[in-house]
Design an enzyme around this catalytic site. Sequence first.
Site, PDB file in Angstrom:
ATOM      1  N   CYS A 195      -5.228   1.875  -4.486  1.00  0.00           N
ATOM      2  CA  CYS A 195      -4.950   2.332  -3.135  1.00  0.00           C
ATOM      3  C   CYS A 195      -5.866   3.515  -2.833  1.00  0.00           C
ATOM      4  CB  CYS A 195      -3.482   2.751  -3.058  1.00  0.00           C
ATOM      5  SG  CYS A 195      -3.074   3.481  -1.481  1.00  0.00           S
ATOM      6  N   CYS A 248       0.821  -1.218   0.000  1.00  0.00           N
ATOM      7  CA  CYS A 248       0.000   0.000   0.000  1.00  0.00           C
ATOM      8  C   CYS A 248       0.855   1.269   0.000  1.00  0.00           C
ATOM      9  CB  CYS A 248      -0.989   0.026   1.157  1.00  0.00           C
ATOM     10  SG  CYS A 248      -2.259   1.289   0.847  1.00  0.00           S
TER      11      CYS A 248
HETATM   12  P1  FAD Z   1      -0.637 -11.113   3.854  1.00  0.00           P
HETATM   13  O1  FAD Z   1      -2.083 -10.757   3.860  1.00  0.00           O
HETATM   14  O2  FAD Z   1       0.275 -10.296   4.693  1.00  0.00           O
HETATM   15  O3  FAD Z   1      -0.556 -12.659   4.250  1.00  0.00           O
HETATM   16  C1  FAD Z   1       0.665 -13.357   4.384  1.00  0.00           C
HETATM   17  C2  FAD Z   1       0.387 -14.536   5.308  1.00  0.00           C
HETATM   18  O4  FAD Z   1       1.512 -15.425   5.301  1.00  0.00           O
HETATM   19  C3  FAD Z   1       0.185 -14.113   6.756  1.00  0.00           C
HETATM   20  O5  FAD Z   1      -1.040 -14.611   7.237  1.00  0.00           O
HETATM   21  C4  FAD Z   1       1.382 -14.710   7.506  1.00  0.00           C
HETATM   22  O6  FAD Z   1       1.067 -15.097   8.833  1.00  0.00           O
HETATM   23  C5  FAD Z   1       1.706 -15.891   6.618  1.00  0.00           C
HETATM   24  N1  FAD Z   1       3.085 -16.340   6.752  1.00  0.00           N
HETATM   25  C6  FAD Z   1       4.200 -15.583   6.870  1.00  0.00           C
HETATM   26  N2  FAD Z   1       5.288 -16.362   6.962  1.00  0.00           N
HETATM   27  C7  FAD Z   1       4.853 -17.645   6.902  1.00  0.00           C
HETATM   28  C8  FAD Z   1       5.508 -18.910   6.924  1.00  0.00           C
HETATM   29  N3  FAD Z   1       6.843 -19.022   7.037  1.00  0.00           N
HETATM   30  N4  FAD Z   1       4.746 -20.021   6.804  1.00  0.00           N
HETATM   31  C9  FAD Z   1       3.394 -19.952   6.665  1.00  0.00           C
HETATM   32  N5  FAD Z   1       2.731 -18.777   6.642  1.00  0.00           N
HETATM   33  C10 FAD Z   1       3.454 -17.638   6.758  1.00  0.00           C
HETATM   34  N6  FAD Z   1      -4.186  -2.889   0.476  1.00  0.00           N
HETATM   35  C11 FAD Z   1      -5.198  -2.347  -0.239  1.00  0.00           C
HETATM   36  O7  FAD Z   1      -5.636  -2.914  -1.228  1.00  0.00           O
HETATM   37  N7  FAD Z   1      -5.784  -1.164   0.141  1.00  0.00           N
HETATM   38  C12 FAD Z   1      -5.376  -0.493   1.253  1.00  0.00           C
HETATM   39  O8  FAD Z   1      -5.945   0.548   1.583  1.00  0.00           O
HETATM   40  C13 FAD Z   1      -4.322  -1.046   2.032  1.00  0.00           C
HETATM   41  N8  FAD Z   1      -3.878  -0.395   3.127  1.00  0.00           N
HETATM   42  C14 FAD Z   1      -2.918  -0.981   3.897  1.00  0.00           C
HETATM   43  C15 FAD Z   1      -2.517  -0.325   5.041  1.00  0.00           C
HETATM   44  C16 FAD Z   1      -1.563  -0.902   5.877  1.00  0.00           C
HETATM   45  C17 FAD Z   1      -1.137  -0.181   7.119  1.00  0.00           C
HETATM   46  C18 FAD Z   1      -1.021  -2.168   5.562  1.00  0.00           C
HETATM   47  C19 FAD Z   1      -0.027  -2.818   6.486  1.00  0.00           C
HETATM   48  C20 FAD Z   1      -1.393  -2.808   4.400  1.00  0.00           C
HETATM   49  C21 FAD Z   1      -2.341  -2.223   3.541  1.00  0.00           C
HETATM   50  N9  FAD Z   1      -2.736  -2.818   2.345  1.00  0.00           N
HETATM   51  C22 FAD Z   1      -3.740  -2.272   1.601  1.00  0.00           C
HETATM   52  C23 FAD Z   1      -1.950  -3.964   1.797  1.00  0.00           C
HETATM   53  C24 FAD Z   1      -2.601  -5.318   1.977  1.00  0.00           C
HETATM   54  O9  FAD Z   1      -2.955  -5.553   3.318  1.00  0.00           O
HETATM   55  C25 FAD Z   1      -1.629  -6.372   1.492  1.00  0.00           C
HETATM   56  O10 FAD Z   1      -1.173  -6.037   0.201  1.00  0.00           O
HETATM   57  C26 FAD Z   1      -2.285  -7.751   1.439  1.00  0.00           C
HETATM   58  O11 FAD Z   1      -2.623  -8.164   2.742  1.00  0.00           O
HETATM   59  C27 FAD Z   1      -1.344  -8.756   0.785  1.00  0.00           C
HETATM   60  O12 FAD Z   1      -1.851 -10.060   0.915  1.00  0.00           O
HETATM   61  P2  FAD Z   1      -0.818 -11.294   1.006  1.00  0.00           P
HETATM   62  O13 FAD Z   1      -1.647 -12.507   1.094  1.00  0.00           O
HETATM   63  O14 FAD Z   1       0.197 -11.155  -0.042  1.00  0.00           O
HETATM   64  O15 FAD Z   1      -0.046 -11.058   2.388  1.00  0.00           O
END
Ligand code: FAD
Length: 429
Positions: free
Chosen positions: A346, A163
């Site tokens: 975003c 983000c």
């Molecule tokens: P995540 O959702 O982070 O999931 C990764 C998962 O992997 C976690 O559950 C973790 O526990 C797990 N994991 C880690 N290591 C291991 C391991 N070794 N073994 C097994 N599991 C593991 N996005 C938007 O679209 N709009 C917004 O307004 C927005 N605002 C945001 C504001 C903030 C402050 C933040 C922090 C993020 C924001 N985002 C926003 C971004 C969005 O939250 C992420 O891009 C999204 O969650 C990515 O999804 P993901 O599945 O890639 O990662």
Amino acid sequence: MAELHARVLIAGGGTGGITLASWLRRLRPDLEVAVIEPSPFHDYQSGWVLVAGGFVDVASTRRPEGEVIPEGVRWIQAAVAAFEPDQNRVRLADGQCVGYDVLVVALGLELQWSAVPGLAESLGRHSVTSIYRRDLAAHTRRVLESFKGGTAIFTHPATAIKCGGAPQKIMHLADQQFKARSGVGVRSRLLFCTAQPALFPVAAYSERMVAIAAERGEEVRYHHDLVAVNGAERTATFCVKEPGKVSREAVLPFDLLHVVPPMAAPAVVARSPLAVNPGEGWVAVDPRTAQHRRYGNVFAIGDVGSFPTAKTAAAVRQQAPVVAANVVAVLEGRSPESAYDGYSACPLITSDHSVMLLEFDYRQQPVSSFLVNPVKERWFTWLLERFGFPWIYWNRMLTGQPHEAAYLKPLEGIARRLGLMRWQRSQRP
Ligand code: FAD
């Protein structure tokens, strides 16, 4: 120990892992899917900005992981310790192995708090805070509310972050709060110190963001990379690398410091054969199909993939149906044909009643889901961010429902013929 096995194994049960698991079950209700996720909780991370702004309670941003795992999907509550794609298996932290026919990596990214000396020790004290940690979101709210005046610095690191607009969202909310208290003597100076050369990679949005900051008197410093924090002395040190100049150090005093740390691929990915360059980087995927460049039965979704677009939940929403279709294709012996266009978005909060919804795709041009000019702050997009997106996240996205904007498609042709819509829209699955 008998080796576990799943037809489709998803590593990570965050936004990408759960959304994808739901899409796979929707496409193939009988498909055997397992998710490896160590955390007992699932977080709506976008909500942490709303917590810091005082709009929602932090408890509303979290649910038990068991509640979001789709029915029929097996949850392996463990952490991945190693990827062994040549053996079609992953190794868990307890040494057990899980085999797969197809693997999807959804581990998100790592926040590198320790990469900035002095930061980890200062966080949560000395008015040093961050919305990028759940436990500090409510603290950020208290820091903003108790700010008595002076210099507030907001940072943006040199690395890719999730983000990309969030560091500015919190600054705009702070600015609005501080100005509202100017009648009681709060005098503030806001500095946005970014290691980047621009406020946003998409020029049309960046220009408008520069104008918004200027209208409010928020000062922007480019090429400023935070390299050290001294909480007790309330100073932040930046390495300033302006093009064509010798890099220099700038030590800036602060009364409030909001930090966005450097971010990188999880170490377990970076050191695996799945990384772009073995030893470093994101999971090396084809940006359109999300299929791994070397291992045909491996895909990535979300922040951990090498997609050349912004890392957001909005991007995950578009990737999920594509990855699901391509995973099924590989299982059935076909080539992956479904394509992701790089859509990401975003919602840039600019006040407690306005949001500019930054939507774009691989062309790095503004696109609009809602048939309106996206380079504009709007009240209805604020309502979406405050009320719509959290509801959509829990009830429609994680459960694998199609994008809401898909329902506007029939109206699009009419709007274009009437000259009401000049804005491109991304391809919606
Ligand atoms: P995540 O959702 O982070 O999931 C990764 C998962 O992997 C976690 O559950 C973790 O526990 C797990 N994991 C880690 N290591 C291991 C391991 N070794 N073994 C097994 N599991 C593991 N996005 C938007 O679209 N709009 C917004 O307004 C927005 N605002 C945001 C504001 C903030 C402050 C933040 C922090 C993020 C924001 N985002 C926003 C971004 C969005 O939250 C992420 O891009 C999204 O969650 C990515 O999804 P993901 O599945 O890639 O990662």
